[in-house]
Scaffold this active site. Sequence first.
Site, short mmCIF file in Angstrom:
data_model
loop_
_atom_site.label_atom_id
_atom_site.label_comp_id
_atom_site.label_asym_id
_atom_site.label_seq_id
_atom_site.Cartn_x
_atom_site.Cartn_y
_atom_site.Cartn_z
CE1 TYR A 34 0.19 2.08 4.17
CE2 TYR A 34 0.67 -0.20 3.99
CZ TYR A 34 0.61 1.17 5.26
OH TYR A 34 1.16 1.09 6.07
CE LYS A 149 3.03 3.68 3.34
NZ LYS A 149 3.70 3.69 4.42
CD GLU A 182 9.89 2.38 10.32
OE1 GLU A 182 9.86 3.30 9.60
OE2 GLU A 182 9.34 1.31 10.42
CG LEU A 206 8.31 2.73 4.76
CD1 LEU A 206 8.15 1.67 4.20
CD2 LEU A 206 7.00 3.89 5.28
#
Length: 289
Positions: A34, A149, A182, A206
Amino acid sequence: MSEQIAYLNGDFLPLTEAKVSAQDRGFLFGDGIYEVIPVFQKKLFQLNAHLDRLRNSLNAVSIQDPYTDTQWETLLNDLIQKHPWDNQFVYLHVTRGVQLVRDHLPENNLKPTVYAYTNPLKPVADHILKHGIKAVTLEDIRWLRCDIKATTLLPNVMMKLAAKQQGADDAILIGRDQTISEGTASNVFIVKDGVLHTPPLSNRILPGITRMMIEKIALDHNIPLLEQQLFLADLETADEIWLTSSTKDALPVCSLNNNTIGSGKPGPIWRKMQAYFEQTKQALMAAED
């Protein structure tokens, strides 16, 4: 407003009528990719960077990109124009497709399922801009390819819930080697003695579009920047902590594990970056006219 519209496999239809097969591998396995793309004044922001990341993720999991860049741009702009909001965020989603016999091994030549819809993009609340957010640190329980992702976000949901249960807005994730990766849906920056730090890209992080922009802005405006491994102690002694994402820009974290960060208010480097980011955003949007 009129009814929200979604895009599904070549058709625009009311969002409430969009349906996919129960045998879609995205439903059965989370077998999909996505993207979330911000829209300002009905213009897609950093579309090429988002499409590059989409394609990299699709390639990593061996799903064929169903459209060219031009086709993506056309369908997404058509979707945007069907809604009244000047500022939006587009969610787009590509799964491997429908397979009638459930099997971990995908059949050859499946036709990808393509789905997209849009919602209004609301500005960050004033109280966050004034007081920041609260975060906690949690063990990073995700898989080892967070650079993809993927739609398989159950660990992120679990950690977001765990943060909420502790009275926090979000979590910053710590790996088994005790390094910071993250946030649950964001990249991490800290400021220490006027220097901006962020973990280097890896399979655990990411490659955020906002992260990329902040690094470029820092370079353009002579803000010292280091990509290096960060540890819990770096967070605890930071002057500022930020969480960055496409729909929130950079959020200042002013409380970590119930301890005050810096002055307890959004810091001076964050305020500078907010101004520079807005200037850069306006310049990029004007260049597309």
